[in-house]
Design a protein around this motif. Structure first.
Motif, PDB file in Angstrom:
ATOM      1  N   GLY A 111      25.359  32.868  33.158  1.00 11.54           N
ATOM      2  CA  GLY A 111      24.887  32.208  31.808  1.00 11.54           C
ATOM      3  C   GLY A 111      26.099  32.052  30.509  1.00 11.54           C
ATOM      4  N   THR A 112      26.465  33.613  30.934  1.00  5.78           N
ATOM      5  CA  THR A 112      26.798  34.085  29.825  1.00  5.78           C
ATOM      6  C   THR A 112      28.668  34.354  30.316  1.00  5.78           C
ATOM      7  OG1 THR A 112      27.714  36.243  30.098  1.00  5.78           O
ATOM      8  CG2 THR A 112      25.740  35.145  28.879  1.00  5.78           C
ATOM      9  N   LEU A 113      28.839  33.606  30.977  1.00  3.60           N
ATOM     10  CA  LEU A 113      30.446  33.828  31.367  1.00  3.60           C
ATOM     11  C   LEU A 113      31.215  32.570  30.184  1.00  3.60           C
ATOM     12  CD1 LEU A 113      32.907  34.963  33.344  1.00  3.60           C
ATOM     13  CD2 LEU A 113      32.975  33.196  35.724  1.00  3.60           C
ATOM     14  N   ILE A 153      34.707  40.698  36.586  1.00  2.00           N
ATOM     15  CA  ILE A 153      34.771  38.993  37.216  1.00  2.00           C
ATOM     16  C   ILE A 153      35.475  38.989  38.103  1.00  2.00           C
ATOM     17  CG2 ILE A 153      35.329  37.191  36.222  1.00  2.00           C
ATOM     18  CD1 ILE A 153      35.315  38.195  33.374  1.00  2.00           C
ATOM     19  N   LYS A 154      34.463  38.195  39.409  1.00  2.90           N
ATOM     20  CA  LYS A 154      35.374  38.041  40.500  1.00  2.90           C
ATOM     21  C   LYS A 154      36.138  36.747  40.591  1.00  2.90           C
ATOM     22  CE  LYS A 154      32.867  41.075  43.133  1.00  2.90           C
ATOM     23  NZ  LYS A 154      33.361  42.270  42.791  1.00  2.90           N
ATOM     24  N   ASP A 155      36.720  36.277  40.766  1.00  4.06           N
ATOM     25  CA  ASP A 155      37.886  35.224  41.708  1.00  4.06           C
ATOM     26  C   ASP A 155      36.899  33.918  41.505  1.00  4.06           C
ATOM     27  OD1 ASP A 155      40.178  36.712  40.706  1.00  4.06           O
ATOM     28  OD2 ASP A 155      40.999  36.618  42.291  1.00  4.06           O
ATOM     29  N   GLY A 156      36.423  34.244  42.348  1.00  5.35           N
ATOM     30  CA  GLY A 156      35.337  33.037  42.606  1.00  5.35           C
ATOM     31  C   GLY A 156      34.342  32.328  41.859  1.00  5.35           C
ATOM     32  N   SER A 157      33.855  32.934  40.677  1.00 11.60           N
ATOM     33  CA  SER A 157      33.276  32.443  39.160  1.00 11.60           C
ATOM     34  C   SER A 157      34.486  32.630  38.704  1.00 11.60           C
ATOM     35  CB  SER A 157      32.289  34.412  39.141  1.00 11.60           C
ATOM     36  OG  SER A 157      31.498  34.606  39.568  1.00 11.60           O
ATOM     37  N   LEU A 158      35.402  33.081  38.249  1.00 11.66           N
ATOM     38  CA  LEU A 158      36.542  33.299  37.175  1.00 11.66           C
ATOM     39  C   LEU A 158      37.294  31.748  37.249  1.00 11.66           C
ATOM     40  CD1 LEU A 158      37.751  33.680  34.366  1.00 11.66           C
ATOM     41  CD2 LEU A 158      39.607  34.348  36.005  1.00 11.66           C
ATOM     42  N   TYR A 159      37.503  31.430  38.098  1.00  8.20           N
ATOM     43  CA  TYR A 159      37.564  30.087  38.216  1.00  8.20           C
ATOM     44  C   TYR A 159      37.308  28.727  38.901  1.00  8.20           C
ATOM     45  CZ  TYR A 159      42.547  33.435  38.467  1.00  8.20           C
ATOM     46  OH  TYR A 159      43.555  33.504  37.902  1.00  8.20           O
ATOM     47  N   PRO A 160      35.744  28.966  39.709  1.00 16.10           N
ATOM     48  CA  PRO A 160      35.332  28.060  39.032  1.00 16.10           C
ATOM     49  C   PRO A 160      35.120  27.242  37.008  1.00 16.10           C
ATOM     50  CG  PRO A 160      34.855  28.631  41.009  1.00 16.10           C
ATOM     51  CD  PRO A 160      35.841  29.554  40.342  1.00 16.10           C
ATOM     52  N   GLY A 166      44.146  34.403  34.735  1.00 17.44           N
ATOM     53  CA  GLY A 166      43.579  34.508  35.286  1.00 17.44           C
ATOM     54  C   GLY A 166      42.653  36.211  34.989  1.00 17.44           C
ATOM     55  N   TYR A 167      44.366  37.082  35.965  1.00 17.64           N
ATOM     56  CA  TYR A 167      43.829  38.202  36.098  1.00 17.64           C
ATOM     57  C   TYR A 167      44.316  38.701  34.615  1.00 17.64           C
ATOM     58  CZ  TYR A 167      45.053  42.644  37.371  1.00 17.64           C
ATOM     59  OH  TYR A 167      45.275  44.455  37.611  1.00 17.64           O
ATOM     60  N   GLU A 168      44.913  38.410  33.829  1.00 18.10           N
ATOM     61  CA  GLU A 168      44.091  38.977  31.976  1.00 18.10           C
ATOM     62  C   GLU A 168      43.127  39.072  31.852  1.00 18.10           C
ATOM     63  OE1 GLU A 168      46.932  38.867  28.014  1.00 18.10           O
ATOM     64  OE2 GLU A 168      47.030  36.944  29.295  1.00 18.10           O
TER      65      GLU A 168
END
Length: 115
Positions: free
Chosen positions: A9-11, A44-51, A27-29
Motif C-alpha cells: 500500500g505504500t510503494l 523492493i523486488k522487480d515484480g513489485s517495482l515495475y508494475p 528502477g535499480y536506483e
C-alpha cells in the motif's frame, strides 16, 4: 525486512517521494535508494517495482526518458506536473492514515467502566 503486505500500500508513495527528491531515477536506483535509506528493512523486488511504475506512467503521474549508456539504454522516471500534485495528495493521505493508525493500535484506549 517488512512483509510485502505492509509494503504493497505504500510503494507508490515511496516512489513518488523519491522522484520528487531526486528529479529522475531509474528502477535499480530506486530499489537501492530504498534499501539504503531503510537500513535494509525495505527491499523492493522487480515484480513489485515495475508494475507500479507502469501504472504511474499509464496514469500520467510519471514520465520516462531513455538515455543510452554505452551499449545499454537506461529508462529514467520523473514526476509530471500531475504527479507532483498527486504526490502531495498521497503524502497527506498517508500522514493522516498513520496518525489514525497510531490512535487505534498504539494508544491505550481504555473506556470508562460500565455502570
Amino acid at each position: 525486512m517488512y512483509s510485502k503486505e505492509l509494503l504493497k500500500g505504500t510503494l507508490g508513495v515511496i516512489i513518488l517521494k523519491l522522484l520528487e527528491e531526486n528529479s529522475k531515477m531509474y528502477g535499480y536506483e530506486i530499489c537501492q535508494k530504498v534499501k539504503e535509506t531503510s537500513g535494509g528493512k525495505i527491499l523492493i523486488k522487480d515484480g513489485s517495482l515495475y508494475p507500479t511504475l507502469h501504472k504511474l506512467l499509464k496514469d500520467g503521474i510519471v514520465t520516462t526518458e531513455e538515455v543510452k549508456i554505452g551499449k545499454r539504454v537506461r529508462k529514467y522516471y520523473a514526476l509530471t506536473p500531475k504527479g507532483k500534485k498527486e504526490k502531495n495528495a498521497v503524502m497527506e493521505e498517508l500522514s493522516d492514515f498513520i496518525e489514525t493508525l497510531q490512535k487505534i493500535v498504539f494508544t491505550n484506549n481504555k473506556t470508562s467502566p460500565a455502570l
